[in-house]
Write an enzyme that holds these catalytic residues in place. Structure first.
Site, PDB file in Angstrom:
ATOM      1  N   ASN A 148       0.850  -1.192   0.000  1.00  0.00           N
ATOM      2  CA  ASN A 148       0.000   0.000   0.000  1.00  0.00           C
ATOM      3  C   ASN A 148       0.887   1.243   0.000  1.00  0.00           C
ATOM      4  OD1 ASN A 148      -2.486   1.663   0.613  1.00  0.00           O
ATOM      5  ND2 ASN A 148      -1.217   2.131   2.395  1.00  0.00           N
ATOM      6  N   HIS A 149       2.043   1.082   0.670  1.00  0.00           N
ATOM      7  CA  HIS A 149       2.949   2.227   0.827  1.00  0.00           C
ATOM      8  C   HIS A 149       4.379   1.719   0.855  1.00  0.00           C
ATOM      9  CE1 HIS A 149       1.543   0.607   4.724  1.00  0.00           C
ATOM     10  NE2 HIS A 149       2.839   0.553   4.982  1.00  0.00           N
ATOM     11  N   GLN A 180       5.277   6.940   5.501  1.00  0.00           N
ATOM     12  CA  GLN A 180       4.878   5.811   4.652  1.00  0.00           C
ATOM     13  C   GLN A 180       3.981   6.290   3.501  1.00  0.00           C
ATOM     14  OE1 GLN A 180       3.160   3.785   8.033  1.00  0.00           O
ATOM     15  NE2 GLN A 180       4.619   2.099   7.886  1.00  0.00           N
ATOM     16  N   ASP A 192       1.772   6.518   0.287  1.00  0.00           N
ATOM     17  CA  ASP A 192       1.001   5.500  -0.448  1.00  0.00           C
ATOM     18  C   ASP A 192       1.457   5.404  -1.890  1.00  0.00           C
ATOM     19  OD1 ASP A 192      -0.604   5.348   1.853  1.00  0.00           O
ATOM     20  OD2 ASP A 192      -2.397   4.978   0.638  1.00  0.00           O
ATOM     21  N   ARG A 236       0.690 -12.616   3.401  1.00  0.00           N
ATOM     22  CA  ARG A 236      -0.298 -11.944   4.239  1.00  0.00           C
ATOM     23  C   ARG A 236      -0.306 -10.523   3.665  1.00  0.00           C
ATOM     24  NH1 ARG A 236      -0.130  -7.112   7.473  1.00  0.00           N
ATOM     25  NH2 ARG A 236      -1.647  -7.289   9.124  1.00  0.00           N
ATOM     26  N   ASP A 292      -0.935  -6.829   3.496  1.00  0.00           N
ATOM     27  CA  ASP A 292      -1.122  -5.753   4.456  1.00  0.00           C
ATOM     28  C   ASP A 292      -2.161  -4.749   3.951  1.00  0.00           C
ATOM     29  OD1 ASP A 292       0.053  -4.467   6.923  1.00  0.00           O
ATOM     30  OD2 ASP A 292       0.434  -2.837   5.524  1.00  0.00           O
ATOM     31  N   LEU A 352      -5.016  -0.494   0.133  1.00  0.00           N
ATOM     32  CA  LEU A 352      -4.295  -0.779  -1.109  1.00  0.00           C
ATOM     33  C   LEU A 352      -5.220  -0.585  -2.317  1.00  0.00           C
ATOM     34  CD1 LEU A 352      -1.853  -2.028  -2.649  1.00  0.00           C
ATOM     35  CD2 LEU A 352      -2.750  -4.283  -2.059  1.00  0.00           C
ATOM     36  N   GLU A 396      -7.991   1.232  -2.358  1.00  0.00           N
ATOM     37  CA  GLU A 396      -8.694   2.514  -2.308  1.00  0.00           C
ATOM     38  C   GLU A 396      -8.134   3.479  -3.366  1.00  0.00           C
ATOM     39  OE1 GLU A 396      -9.626   4.728   1.685  1.00  0.00           O
ATOM     40  OE2 GLU A 396      -7.574   5.151   1.072  1.00  0.00           O
ATOM     41  N   GLU A 426      -5.447  -8.665   5.183  1.00  0.00           N
ATOM     42  CA  GLU A 426      -5.827  -7.900   6.373  1.00  0.00           C
ATOM     43  C   GLU A 426      -6.942  -6.958   5.947  1.00  0.00           C
ATOM     44  OE1 GLU A 426      -4.048  -4.681   9.589  1.00  0.00           O
ATOM     45  OE2 GLU A 426      -3.335  -4.677   7.539  1.00  0.00           O
ATOM     46  N   ASP A 485      -0.518  -6.297  16.463  1.00  0.00           N
ATOM     47  CA  ASP A 485      -0.977  -4.921  16.673  1.00  0.00           C
ATOM     48  C   ASP A 485      -1.746  -4.827  17.996  1.00  0.00           C
ATOM     49  OD1 ASP A 485       0.084  -3.747  14.324  1.00  0.00           O
ATOM     50  OD2 ASP A 485      -1.559  -4.590  13.145  1.00  0.00           O
TER      51      ASP A 485
HETATM   52  C1  NOJ Z   1      -1.018  -3.212   9.310  1.00  0.00           C
HETATM   53  C2  NOJ Z   1       0.039  -3.863  10.140  1.00  0.00           C
HETATM   54  O1  NOJ Z   1      -0.529  -4.939  10.865  1.00  0.00           O
HETATM   55  C3  NOJ Z   1       0.597  -2.784  11.054  1.00  0.00           C
HETATM   56  O2  NOJ Z   1       1.463  -3.336  12.010  1.00  0.00           O
HETATM   57  C4  NOJ Z   1       1.255  -1.727  10.211  1.00  0.00           C
HETATM   58  O3  NOJ Z   1       1.676  -0.661  11.024  1.00  0.00           O
HETATM   59  C5  NOJ Z   1       0.288  -1.162   9.163  1.00  0.00           C
HETATM   60  N1  NOJ Z   1      -0.441  -2.190   8.494  1.00  0.00           N
HETATM   61  C6  NOJ Z   1       1.020  -0.354   8.140  1.00  0.00           C
HETATM   62  O4  NOJ Z   1       1.735  -1.197   7.277  1.00  0.00           O
END
Ligand code: NOJ
Length: 551
Positions: A105-106, A171, A173, A201, A203, A208, A210, A245, A313
């Protein structure tokens, strides 16, 4: 059984870890690939079937590696690409698959693409990011990290333009409307598949895809692009998956699985169910979980949910109402420093339940019994705690605790060279919680988790069957049934601290059947007419299989 192994992810047991905090092999205080490789036998013995590696790419590490400066390499602190390939080879030898975080995404602000992009519209990379002369109306709304950021747009002095960032300002995009960016993402995916990954996985999938804030049109609809990417994975490596995610409401999450054939994501982490589970646990009442399960959309055959208790997280409770969230906070993290962003908890489970072993085991049994495949976060199998002195979300990412020795056996480095503090104290630190001691003790959480994983693998009804809630009068009892062809599994959980007795009837055709207890505590009998009577101790659980005459 061929269908079941073709869809390996549906019956997988995932284990998420960060190379940086798992095992240091060279004494510099930082975990590395060689260290992880030396621990693969441990993970294989635990029964893990697929590792999920958190980002290990070169990074300035301002978001624990979710800020990448090179997608085709391994961060030097963690080893070399050669060490990565050794890990892959050894994992394959032990029958384990490996997936890794795909964070596209970034990029990091320090990625050479962004550094070039900042030189202005003449840079070939300028259009790889999302730029505006002024903050636009109708750009993306909401902030992911409200403690750190005030806007999704950041002014860049060099470019004299704003750039979009859905996460931290460091970060930026990527612009997925740019076909060159999409081609690069394919190349990244292809690169790691070639080195043996079984998928990713992915992220921040909704971010991403959008396109809010992107001024130019996109020649392909974002979901069609995700579909193409999924097909690309299949062409390059049959059986490779995307575990997304997607922390959205159920109906929105469903759209990321694609059409009836499930042609986009293969899996999605089930944040909705995870949050309902939090409420159910706090209340000792199956109601919220049942309510949530009933709202859960049915998935295509090839698709699956991924269930977890805690992840790397904060324990996000953003889907609960304010009052519900307060209830969970009061029970599981009453102090302000246990909470984060007003929406989540920065603790691991064992401390939240005050170290109650019965409750802890019941909760993992429950998570493994829910529709989908389970995901463990490293250290959960030994009951590791958090270290609240490590700021923000990093509190749950302390080094793995292997032994009672220096640095918990994680590293030979002098204590002052350690980059990430360990969990402190005799109770929760390595002196009290470590792999070596638990491995020797048949009653330990580690050995119990091994049995749980084995039982989960041997109960394919959960992965491939149809689920149904069995109605029982006791609010504290959660009873779930799975039918898979002629096989039936019934899973009972007592969410309360008091013993409970419950009864329910088997289906009409099973009135003459028996029940075999596969795993669990307490007692169960089947009376005349298929009436089941179950006595569950405090926080008890029973995994049962219906045994039909001649079956
Ligand atoms: C989701 C991840 O689980 C998190 O740890 C991260 O900071 C953000 N995406 C940004 O990549």
């Amino acid at each position: 059984m061929s269908r079941t192994s073709d869809l390996w992810w549906k019956n997988a047991v995932f284990y998420c870890l960060d190379v940086e905090t798992f095992q240091d092999s060279d004494g510099d205080g930082i975990g590395d690939f060689a260290g992880l490789t030396s621990r693969l036998d441990y993970l294989a013995a635990l029964g893990v079937t697929c590792l999920w590696l958190m980002p290990f790419y070169p990074t300035p590490n301002r978001d624990d590696g979710y800020d990448i400066t090179d997608y085709y390499a391994v961060d030097r602190r963690l080893g070399t690409l050669g060490d990565f390939v050794e890990l892959m080879r050894t994992a394959r030898d032990r029958g384990m698959r490996v997936i890794a975080d795909l964070v596209v995404n970034h990029t990091s602000k320090e990625h050479p693409w962004f550094e070039s992009a900042r030189q202005g519209p003449d840079s070939p990379y300028h259009d790889w990011y999302v730029w505006r002369d002024a903050i636009p109306e109708g750009g993306p709304e909401g902030l992911v990290f409200p403690d750190a950021e005030q806007s999704n747009w950041e002014w860049d002095e060099q470019t004299k333009r704003f750039f979009l960032h859905r996460f931290y300002e460091h970060q930026p995009d990527l612009n997925i409307a740019n076909p060159e960016v999409r081609a690069e993402i394919r190349k990244i995916v292809g690169f790691w598949l070639q080195l043996g990954l079984s998928g990713f996985r992915v992220d921040a999938v909704p971010f991403l895809l959008e396109t809010d804030g992107i001024a130019t049109g996109m020649s392909i609809m974002p979901h069609d692009w995700l579909r193409d990417l999924s097909a690309f994975l299949a062409r390059r490596s049959g059986g490779a998956i995307m575990l997304g995610e997607v922390n959205l409401e159920y109906d929105d999450v469903r759209t990321f699985f694609g059409d009836e054939s499930g042609d986009e994501l293969h899996m999605s982490l089930n944040f909705n169910l995870n949050q309902a589970m939090a409420l159910t646990l706090v209340r000792g009442d199956a109601g919220p979980l049942i309510h949530n399960l009933r709202a859960m959309p049915a998935l295509p055959d090839r698709s699956a949910w991924a269930n977890f208790v805690r992840n790397h997280d904060e324990w996000s409770l953003d889907k609960l109402t304010e009052a519900e969230r307060r209830e969970v906070f009061a029970a599981f993290g009453p102090k302000p420093d246990m909470q984060l962003f007003g929406r989540g908890l920065r603790r691991r489970l064992p401390t939240m339940v005050g170290g109650d072993q019965d409750r802890l085991r019941m909760i993992y049994s429950l998570a493994f019994a829910l529709p989908g495949a389970p995901v463990l976060f490293y250290g959960e199998e030994i009951g590791m705690a958090e270290n609240l002195d490590i700021p923000g979300r990093m509190s749950v990412r302390a080094p793995m605790q292997w032994t009672t020795g220096p640095n918990g056996g994680f590293s030979d480095a002098p204590a002052k060279a350690m980059r990430r503090p360990l969990v402190a104290g005799r109770k929760w630190g390595p002196a009290g919680i470590n792999v070596q001691d638990q491995d020797r003790d048949p009653d330990s959480l580690l050995r119990w988790t091994e049995r749980l994983i084995r039982r989960r693998r041997q109960t394919p009804e959960i992965a491939f069957g149809e689920w149904r809630v069995i109605e029982v009068p006791e609010a504290a009892v959660f009873a779930l049934r799975y039918d898979w062809g002629a096989s039936v599994a019934i899973l009972l959980h007592n969410l309360a601290a008091e013993p409970v007795e419950t009864t329910f009837a088997l289906d009409r055709e099973d009135r003459a059947a028996g029940l075999r207890c596969l795993f669990g505590t307490g007692e169960v009998d089947v009376r005349k007419g298929g009436k089941v009577q179950s006595r569950l101790p405090r926080y008890g659980y029973q995994w049962l299989r219906v045994e039909r005459e001649g079956g």
